[in-house]
Design an enzyme around this catalytic site. Sequence first.
Site, short mmCIF file in Angstrom:
data_model
loop_
_atom_site.label_atom_id
_atom_site.label_comp_id
_atom_site.label_asym_id
_atom_site.label_seq_id
_atom_site.Cartn_x
_atom_site.Cartn_y
_atom_site.Cartn_z
N LYS A 71 45.97 44.62 43.16
CA LYS A 71 45.51 44.96 44.51
C LYS A 71 46.72 45.37 45.34
O LYS A 71 47.56 44.56 45.69
CB LYS A 71 44.80 43.78 45.17
CG LYS A 71 44.19 44.14 46.51
CD LYS A 71 43.50 42.96 47.15
CE LYS A 71 42.77 43.40 48.41
NZ LYS A 71 43.65 44.10 49.37
N PHE A 72 46.80 46.67 45.66
CA PHE A 72 47.94 47.20 46.40
C PHE A 72 47.80 46.90 47.89
O PHE A 72 46.69 46.83 48.43
CB PHE A 72 48.05 48.70 46.18
CG PHE A 72 48.63 49.06 44.84
CD1 PHE A 72 49.95 49.47 44.72
CD2 PHE A 72 47.86 48.98 43.69
CE1 PHE A 72 50.49 49.79 43.49
CE2 PHE A 72 48.40 49.30 42.45
CZ PHE A 72 49.71 49.70 42.35
#
Length: 296
Positions: A24-25
């Site tokens: 998850k950026f």
Amino acid sequence: MIRVALAAAVRTLPRGAGLAYEPKFDGHRLVVVRTAQDVVLQARSGRIVTAAFPDLAAAARQLPAGTVLDGEVVVWHAGRTDFALVQRRAAAASAARAAVLAQRLPASYAAFDVLELAGLDVRTRPYERRRALLVDLLLPLGPPLQPVPMTTDPELAETWYATLPASGIEGLVVKRLDESYPAGRRSWRKLRHTDVADAAVIGFTGTPRCPLALVLVLPGDDEAPVVSSPLPAGLRTEMAAAVATLGEAAPAAATVTAIGLGEVPFRLLDPPLAAEVRRSSARHPPPEVLRLRTGL
């Protein structure tokens, strides 16, 4: 407006057959729409932000007409993603300013789904198939348009979860391989490293030009408002700009209890804003403001 899929928070890593794991950026959600004529970049809110990211728009013109991607825009700095720099890119007030920032702070697009491909709507196809289409589409193009990493191995996902925060990765997103694209639904799951939540910003301490801390109402907290930890310089500047757009803030007529300081005056906001905060408990230590939710 294209409705995007959402994720529900979980506290432990889901395991089981038929699951996929992605990093998850820490960036801004962005839908890339390649029309027959040009490119449109849409934020999660529905706001069109094409002008703020001319570098991504130029790269997206390589996509086939009739293609729609879902992903995250990030800016890399010193080996990690930097959310404050993404905010800076998004806040470009003019085309000239956006072009300068694109040179100084080039953006990358971490794509994690394809909704349409060359005019064909693929949202009803299973994620496993959409993932294959996404990789086949983007790998030949290369940066700044890139598919996010993905694994079906929970042990590798655990390793990612433990090691990738040094690169600015927030955690993991978990999806079912057989699932169609869940537009507008919290069908995906997300595992974050910290207790992060959205809070209502009902006021601030300090002055409108130099806010020092935010006065928050935390989700699920029926007690009195709390004062955040001191804002870093970047957030002070951003908060001052947000206050300016709301007009004159109320005078410091209200008071709130701050840890270690007792009763302190604060200025009310009408309407309230929203902020993402990190907290270890409801009140001790004070919640840390990670970012303002400015509608992008």
